[in-house]
Structure formats: structure tokens, C-alpha cells
Write a protein that holds these residues in place. Structure first.
Motif, mmCIF file in Angstrom:
data_model
loop_
_atom_site.group_PDB
_atom_site.id
_atom_site.type_symbol
_atom_site.label_atom_id
_atom_site.label_comp_id
_atom_site.label_asym_id
_atom_site.label_seq_id
_atom_site.Cartn_x
_atom_site.Cartn_y
_atom_site.Cartn_z
ATOM 1 N N LYS B 119 0.843 -1.198 0.000
ATOM 2 C CA LYS B 119 0.000 0.000 0.000
ATOM 3 C C LYS B 119 0.872 1.239 0.000
ATOM 4 O O LYS B 119 1.989 1.256 0.528
ATOM 5 N N SER B 120 0.351 2.292 -0.611
ATOM 6 C CA SER B 120 1.010 3.588 -0.512
ATOM 7 C C SER B 120 -0.042 4.619 -0.146
ATOM 8 O O SER B 120 -1.216 4.496 -0.507
ATOM 9 N N ARG B 131 4.790 8.746 -1.079
ATOM 10 C CA ARG B 131 4.666 7.292 -1.264
ATOM 11 C C ARG B 131 5.462 6.562 -0.211
ATOM 12 O O ARG B 131 6.650 6.776 -0.077
ATOM 13 N N PRO B 133 5.455 2.837 0.263
ATOM 14 C CA PRO B 133 5.017 1.459 0.081
ATOM 15 C C PRO B 133 5.643 0.552 1.130
ATOM 16 O O PRO B 133 6.756 0.809 1.608
#
Lengths: 85, 142, 142, 85
Positions: B119-120, B131, B133
Motif C-alpha cells: 500500500k502507498s 509514497r 510502500p
């Protein structure tokens, strides 16, 4: 002419490379997975630190040894640590 | 893995069947946590789809072996999810409640660390998106 | 306590709200177990309503104190329930998943031993009904 | 005339007595909870073994001592071990 390897990039690896997918040429007899990863990181230096915590995946299976051969036409993926849920 | 909204009612229906005296369902949703780039307004989930689905199947088999689950649901969203949306549902149906709870807990804990999903964050508009991640301790409790 | 069927979807809706990143729902249903009087076809639940509701409220407060639950559902059926019907739903909404699971487990375990509710079995027609109120290890996993 | 006590019977206690509710006369000044329970069990002998594992409840609160007074008009309940869920 040898088919390229499809390289899938996720999360931080995708951001570091700027794309989610690459085509990468390998010799007809293939290339060790570790060498392939190093070649990509040489072209995209921001990928190098991410590779250290990532797992390599060939055709959907984890690469068990860096010497495992990636062949033309294979799918090769870089998996940074997971974050689902 | 689906692009469409997840439904708790549908998950429960998928867990119905004879002998299922105990059903445990866990739902993870996107939380509007404050972050360095501003308040989170959305999460974007990406997955390596084939291996993720294979891992879901392996998790379901492991739950059946370890906890004698009768039925299992492992559903995860992909794409962009706004705050409040459901990112993940895991559910278990067992004869008894202790294994139902244990199996659901096992599924969500294992999912977070063994399934190729990332997920970001997308922060409040007006600031630069950030972002992050694959950060442990992300903005969804699921 | 209600005479009407319990809905998992309604329980989930009751748990929605800001900050609830993790929701854990436990559902207990009537199982068709074999018993000495024949296969169970129904359970009849009775309750001392006022004290039962007071205990539900106390349990909700205890969950909030111990697990920082944001919202809690404790719903129990009364009357005659056929096999497969939902006898109980407990649900918890928390910021994170560990307390959500723990609180749901706490609620159902405590409910079973501290709330004045009793069940008695109704076995397969054709045999004499057998009443086993308040037997630990009854025929519902909830 | 003194009002009776409402006695609520659940589960095994209900089965033993054959009813879910009784009206029970107590003296105007009330009666100790333990004595009231014994009076009922004397009239319904099948209740006696159930009483041993039951809790007594007066007006919705657990009776803390057998000497606690139950007064005319009170609600008095016998709670065998619970079995919800």
C-alpha cells in the motif's frame, strides 16, 4: 532472437525505477537471478537499497538461490516487504 | 483480490453452511491517520496478483489444517481506497469459537507479512503526495 | 436481547464510524449436534431481561476501558431458534486489530458466564424433548 | 395486606417448579433471602439441588448474603448457571 525477461516492479521498486514493468534482455541460456537484479540496479541506482530488503520471484515462485537461472520469456519480479491488510 | 467494494454481508454468506456454529470475521478499513505529508485521505493497494492468489489458497489450506476451519474467506481490495473503505476481510467458520477466533487472527497476521500486496498513502490534497510502500505499521489496521 | 433475527450486516453498520480501522465480529449459530435425545433441531433461549441488558452495558463499558473499543455490539436472540439461526453477535471496532480481536473474544467469553441467559435443547421430532438448561458446553458455539 | 414477592424461575429452576413465575407471601417486615429460597424448595423439592448451584437475585441485583432481606413487592429470581451464546 531471444525473448526478453518481463520484470515486474512493485511498491518502492516501482517508484525507484519509475515504471511497473520492464523488458530485459538476457542471453539465450539465461542469467543468474542475482546477476539480473544487479544489472537492473546498475541502470536504476535508486533500486539498489530496495533490493537489499526485497525477495526475488521467478514465474511466481520465490528465487531460492541467487544463482538460479532466469531464462528468456520468464517473468521476474522484485518484491519489497509486504504491506497488505 | 478485487477492484470492487468488499461486503461484510457477502463474506458472512460465503461462510454459511452446515456445522458452522462459530464464525469470526475481521474487517480492516482505511483510517484517516495524520502522517508527515498530511492527513491520509486514501491508500492505493497494488498486488502481484498470481502469487497473491496462490498465497491466499495456501493460507486457506493452512487454516483448515491447523484450526479445522469449515470455510474461510480471504478478500482484499486493490486500487485506490478512500478513508473508511474496507481494504480486507478475513472470515472463518468453525464448529467452535476458539479455533474460529484463532484462525481469523492467523489469517490476517500471516496475510500482512506473506502476501505480495503493498500500500502507498495519498495525503490530503494541497500537499505533495507521499509514497510509502510496504511500510510496517501502515495506515490500515487490517 | 431480541426476538427478531440478528443481522451481521446490521452489526457491521452499527460498528462503523471514524477511526475504526479494525472491526472484529463474532457470530454464534445453532448447530445440529447429536445429543442423547436425538439430533438438536432447535434451541430455546430465555433471559432475565433487565439484568441481562444491564450486564451487556457493563460488558461494553469494560471493553471500552480495557481495549479502547470505539464501538461495541452485543446482540443476543431470545426464544426458539432453529438450527443455522444466529443466536449471538458480538462486534468491536478499534483503531487496531489486536485489541479488536481481544475485545471480541472477551465479550463472548464473558457473556457466556456472566449474563443471565439460558438455553435448552429441542431434539429431533419423534423423540421426547429433552431439557438441558444451563449446561456448560451447550450446542451453540457462541 | 402485604404484597407478595414475585419469584422468577429460569432454566432448570423453571423446569423443577413447572412455572416461570410465582407469587410468594412474605411477612410485612420481609424475609431473609436464604429462608425464602428454602421455603420455595420445601414446596418444590426438585428445586433443592438446583438451588445449590444457583445465584439469588433481588430486584435485579445479586443477593450478597443469605441474610439479606426480601421485602413485600420485591422481585426475587433464581439464576442457575448461565448458558448464553
Amino acid at each position: 532472437m531471444a525473448r526478453p525477461v518481463t520484470v515486474l516492479l512493485f511498491a518502492g521498486a516501482r517508484v525507484a525505477v519509475g515504471r511497473s514493468e520492464l523488458r530485459w534482455s538476457v542471453p539465450p541460456g539465461g542469467l543468474a537471478a542475482g546477476d539480473l537484479a544487479r544489472q537492473i540496479a546498475a541502470e536504476y541506482p535508486r533500486l539498489a537499497p530496495i533490493l537489499r530488503s526485497s525477495r526475488l520471484v521467478r514465474n511466481g515462485e520465490y528465487v531460492r538461490s541467487a544463482s538460479e537461472t532466469v531464462r528468456p520469456g520468464d517473468e521476474f519480479a522484485i518484491h519489497p516487504p509486504y504491506g497488505g491488510g | 483480490m478485487t477492484d470492487r467494494p468488499l461486503s461484510v454481508a457477502a463474506a458472512f454468506r460465503a461462510l454459511e453452511g452446515p456445522g458452522a456454529g462459530a464464525v469470526s470475521i475481521f474487517v480492516g478499513r482505511v483510517r484517516p491517520d495524520p502522517g508527515p505529508a498530511g492527513r491520509v485521505v486514501a491508500l492505493v493497494y497494488e498486488a502481484h496478483r498470481g502469487p497473491a492468489l496462490a498465497r491466499f489458497r495456501a493460507l486457506a489450506r493452512a487454516a483448515e489444517r491447523r484450526f479445522r476451519t469449515l470455510r474461510v474467506v480471504i478478500w482484499h481490495r486493490s486500487g485506490r481506497l478512500r478513508v473508511g473503505e474496507i481494504s480486507v476481510i478475513v472470515g472463518t467458520a468453525c464448529a467452535h469459537r476458539a479455533p474460529a477466533f484463532a484462525a481469523a487472527r492467523f489469517l490476517i497476521e500471516d496475510l500482512k507479512v506473506t502476501v505480495p500486496i503493498w500500500k502507498s498513502e495519498r495525503a490530503r490534497p494541497g500537499r505533495r503526495p507521499r509514497r510509502r510502500p510496504a511500510r510496517p505499521g501502515g495506515r490500515s489496521a487490517g
